[in-house]
Scaffold this active site. Structure first.
Site, PDB file in Angstrom:
ATOM      1  N   GLU A   5       0.793  -1.228   0.000  1.00  0.00           N
ATOM      2  CA  GLU A   5       0.000   0.000   0.000  1.00  0.00           C
ATOM      3  C   GLU A   5       0.826   1.279   0.000  1.00  0.00           C
ATOM      4  O   GLU A   5       0.519   2.214   0.735  1.00  0.00           O
ATOM      5  CB  GLU A   5      -0.938  -0.026   1.210  1.00  0.00           C
ATOM      6  N   TYR A  32      -4.475 -10.662   9.861  1.00  0.00           N
ATOM      7  CA  TYR A  32      -5.421 -10.416   8.771  1.00  0.00           C
ATOM      8  C   TYR A  32      -6.808 -10.977   9.086  1.00  0.00           C
ATOM      9  O   TYR A  32      -7.795 -10.241   9.104  1.00  0.00           O
ATOM     10  CB  TYR A  32      -4.923 -11.081   7.478  1.00  0.00           C
ATOM     11  N   GLU A  37      -3.794  -4.557   9.375  1.00  0.00           N
ATOM     12  CA  GLU A  37      -4.275  -5.560   8.422  1.00  0.00           C
ATOM     13  C   GLU A  37      -5.696  -6.060   8.694  1.00  0.00           C
ATOM     14  O   GLU A  37      -6.460  -6.272   7.764  1.00  0.00           O
ATOM     15  CB  GLU A  37      -3.292  -6.731   8.336  1.00  0.00           C
ATOM     16  N   ASP A  92       8.680  -9.508  10.703  1.00  0.00           N
ATOM     17  CA  ASP A  92       8.147 -10.320   9.615  1.00  0.00           C
ATOM     18  C   ASP A  92       7.455 -11.580  10.152  1.00  0.00           C
ATOM     19  O   ASP A  92       6.559 -12.130   9.523  1.00  0.00           O
ATOM     20  CB  ASP A  92       9.300 -10.694   8.669  1.00  0.00           C
ATOM     21  N   HIS A 123      -8.077  -4.060  -1.224  1.00  0.00           N
ATOM     22  CA  HIS A 123      -7.305  -4.170   0.024  1.00  0.00           C
ATOM     23  C   HIS A 123      -6.257  -3.052   0.121  1.00  0.00           C
ATOM     24  O   HIS A 123      -6.203  -2.328   1.124  1.00  0.00           O
ATOM     25  CB  HIS A 123      -6.636  -5.553   0.081  1.00  0.00           C
ATOM     26  N   GLU A 124      -5.464  -2.910  -0.915  1.00  0.00           N
ATOM     27  CA  GLU A 124      -4.398  -1.896  -0.853  1.00  0.00           C
ATOM     28  C   GLU A 124      -4.990  -0.485  -0.799  1.00  0.00           C
ATOM     29  O   GLU A 124      -4.474   0.389  -0.111  1.00  0.00           O
ATOM     30  CB  GLU A 124      -3.419  -2.043  -2.024  1.00  0.00           C
ATOM     31  N   HIS A 157      -6.060   0.413   2.675  1.00  0.00           N
ATOM     32  CA  HIS A 157      -4.947   0.842   3.535  1.00  0.00           C
ATOM     33  C   HIS A 157      -4.766   2.371   3.515  1.00  0.00           C
ATOM     34  O   HIS A 157      -4.108   2.918   4.403  1.00  0.00           O
ATOM     35  CB  HIS A 157      -3.631   0.206   3.091  1.00  0.00           C
TER      36      HIS A 157
END
Ligand code: BES
Ligand code: ZN
Length: 626
Positions: free
Chosen positions: A287, A401, A334, A393, A311-312, A315
């Site tokens: 995003e 999510y 998320e 990460d 989705h992006e 954001h």
């Protein structure tokens, strides 16, 4: 008289300090970011002027980062995050100073400490990136669609911005930026900023981002790119070979922006453009503000995978406007975005469509929870994570999510859509360009949704959602008629109806995914053959369907699909596809041999984040110490 004078003085003092005081209070209120060395309460960046010279031959960027900074009284240094950067020189207020670069820590890199004086508010850092910089992927012409020009893209989230810019690399620190970028003649450069639409023959580009953003949204892409407008405020960039297909695939984007604004308030970033990157891009989408980075694997030529764009785009509110304070609060980015994405898709394509997305999410979630628990990592199934001492990460999983999504859906069910939507709109409005952490969100939720509407706050259930492992009892269940039909078809086939007699004419990619995911664990080669012949799985170019089909290909050693899988894995670097396939191969001795063979060819094509993950899946370092 003296008393009034004192009061006046105190008032002047209080108002004079208001900005600073408020800031200090806010900062104290927000959790400390354990993934950055920066000490923003001491000295913090406000604006960045970046000068970059992109050298494809040596795979390095020469950079000068000039920061406008804000110091608290008495601060004698400012700290930046760096990783694998060669810091050449540092100037403060125009004068060269001696800096210290600490020894690097795992995944965190090195703190760069620069002495500052009370008068200076400008810090210039001259530096060079390493060819191994984690954020950067340098592609040779063969790795692009056009095969004639090289390509470069960045991926800064979560903490890789520090591998290409010395920066205060914490999501809680926002700054505006401008940049001048020099690239080889004939190539276009794009950033998460105001962008050009034409190639500049001299290879010089200027950029400006006027809204303050956190470092993980710093982005750059360089390649032979073309632009196609998709309306007044949206467009797409891609290599010339892909531009037409991309423009067709993403034509709904203006509708998505309109729907999003109707739901949760104005789009605050000016334009919304997308860039289709080469297939080695490790994510589906990223995003980056004003310029979403996207994988070409969502170009299915039927617009069936465009929820990723929703989705992006979402954001632009959840994440870019209201930003998780630390990576422990990643679900705030998320989970909200998945919720928002499904609402956009519901408005665009109907509830029967968005319920398929939700049902697939539930499948992912259940699988993720089971596998975390299996590995003894129960705590990683909590919404509020504890990533101390770890690479953030590791927090990127279905929990943030999909568990995040279902938590918000649970809240919506509790209070009803009308109150919930009003709350969310208010939430984005009230916290625009600010950070949010889990604790503050819960306080805001309690007051702004429950108390405001005179509804009892379900303390126990909410605590369970956020702070406990596993799946709460109050987990909502999606209801998908379209998947019920797929279940029926699957059952019929298992009971003997030939595959060719199943009516799949109305099926979208999502129905196919549901079908493929729910095939039995045990199948024989005849069954695999029958399905492939009837439905053409091996022959499809839909990456999502291929990925789901290849799981069975591996499991049942279905040789007719091996060549296709091999080229898919060598050419596609999207981690979401790679991880399940390599993991499946690693389950058997024969599979391991196959995985090694493929990975040896494919690894040079993957971005650092995918390499990092697949190395672990295949225990690569143990056998290939550097
Ligand atoms: N911001 C994420 C990608 C990301 C997360 C990169 C954490 C690095 C660290 C992006 O918005 C995302 O979620 N991408 C998904 C899209 C999908 C959920 C529709 C992806 O890449 O698969
Ligand atoms: Zn996302």
């Amino acid at each position: 008289m003296k008393r009034y004078f004192l009061i006046l003085i105190s008032l002047l003092f209080i108002f004079g300090c208001k900005d600073h005081k408020e800031k200090a209070v806010m900062e104290k209120d927000i959790s400390k970011d354990i993934h950055s060395y920066a000490q923003p309460a001491e000295a913090v960046v406000q604006h960045l002027s970046l000068n970059l010279d992109v050298d494809f031959d040596s795979k390095i960027i020469h950079g000068i980062a000039v920061y406008q900074i804000d110091k608290s009284e008495g601060a004698d240094s400012i700290i930046f995050d760096t990783r694998d950067l060669d810091i050449k020189r540092v100037l403060v207020g125009g004068k060269e100073v001696e800096f210290t670069l600490k020894a690097p820590g795992p995944h965190m890199g090195s703190a760069l400490k620069i002495p500052v004086t009370s008068s200076a508010d400008k810090v210039s850092i001259h530096y060079v990136t390493s060819p191994q910089a984690g954020a950067l992927q340098w592609l040779n012409p063969q790795q692009t669609a056009g095969k004639t020009d090289p390509f470069l893209f960045t991926q800064s989230q979560a903490i890789l911005a520090r591998t290409w810019i010395p920066i205060q690399d914490s999501p809680g620190i926002r700054f505006t930026y401008e940049a001048k970028v020099k690239v080889p003649e004939g190539l276009m450069a794009l950033m998460s900023a105001e962008n050009p639409t034409e190639i500049n023959e001299d290879g010089l580009y200027s950029f400006k981002m006027e809204q303050p953003i956190p470092s993980y949204l710093m982005a750059l892409a360089v390649g032979n790119l073309q632009f196609a407008p998709l309306g007044d405020r949206a467009g797409v960039y891609a290599e010339p070979e892909l531009i037409e297909k991309a423009a067709w695939e993403f034509a709904e984007v203006e509708d998505m922006i309109r729907i999003a604004e109707e739901l949760y308030g104005p789009y605050r970033w000016g334009r919304y453009d997308m860039i289709v990157l080469p297939p080695s891009f490790p994510f589906g989408g990223m995003e980056n503000p004003r310029l979403t980075f996207a994988t070409p694997t969502i170009i299915a030529e039927d617009r069936s995978l465009t929820s990723l764009i929703a989705h992006e785009l979402a954001h632009s509110w959840s994440g870019n406007l209201v930003t998780n304070a630390t990576w422990n609060d990643f679900w705030l980015n998320e989970g909200f975005t998945v919720y928002f994405e499904y609402r956009i898709m519901e408005a665009l394509n109907g509830k029967d469509y968005s319920e398929m997305l939700a049902a697939l999410s539930l499948q992912d979630l259940k699988k993720a929870v089971a596998s975390f628990i299996d590995e003894g990592k129960d705590k990683d199934t909590r919404l509020m994570l504890d990533l101390s001492g770890r690479d953030p990460d590791e927090g990127v999983s279905s929990i943030a999510y999909d568990k995040g999504y279902f938590f918000l859906r649970y809240l919506e069910n509790l209070v009803g859509r009308e109150k919930w939507d009003a709350f969310l709109k208010q939430y984005f409005e009230a916290h625009a360009f600010q950070v949010m952490d889990t604790k503050r969100f819960l306080a805001y939720l309690k007051a702004g949704l429950f108390e405001k509407n005179g509804i009892e706050y379900p303390e126990k259930e909410i605590q369970e959602w956020i702070f406990e492992s596993g799946l709460p009892e109050s987990l909502p269940t999606p209801d998908s008629d379209r998947f019920d039909k797929v279940d029926q078809a699957l059952n019929n086939w298992l009971k003997g109806t030939p595959a060719t007699e199943i009516d799949t004419t109305e099926w979208s990619t999502h129905e196919w995914l549901h079908f493929l995911r729910n095939l039995p664990d045990q199948m024989n080669i005849e069954q695999m053959n029958e399905l492939d012949k009837a439905f053409g799985f091996t022959a499809t170019n839909n990456a999502e369907i291929l990925d789901a089909w290849f799981i069975h290909t591996i499991r049942h050693q279905y040789a007719p699909a091996y060549a296709k899988m091999d080229s898919f894995l060598v050419n596609t670097g999207r981690r979401k596809f790679l991880t399940p396939l390599y993991t499946e191969m690693a389950k058997t001795e024969k599979g391991k041999v196959m995985a090694e063979e493929i990975y040896l060819k494919a690894r040079p094509n993957y971005h650092y984040v995918s390499v990092h993950t697949i190395d672990k899946v295949l225990k690569w370092q143990e056998r290939n110490p550097e």
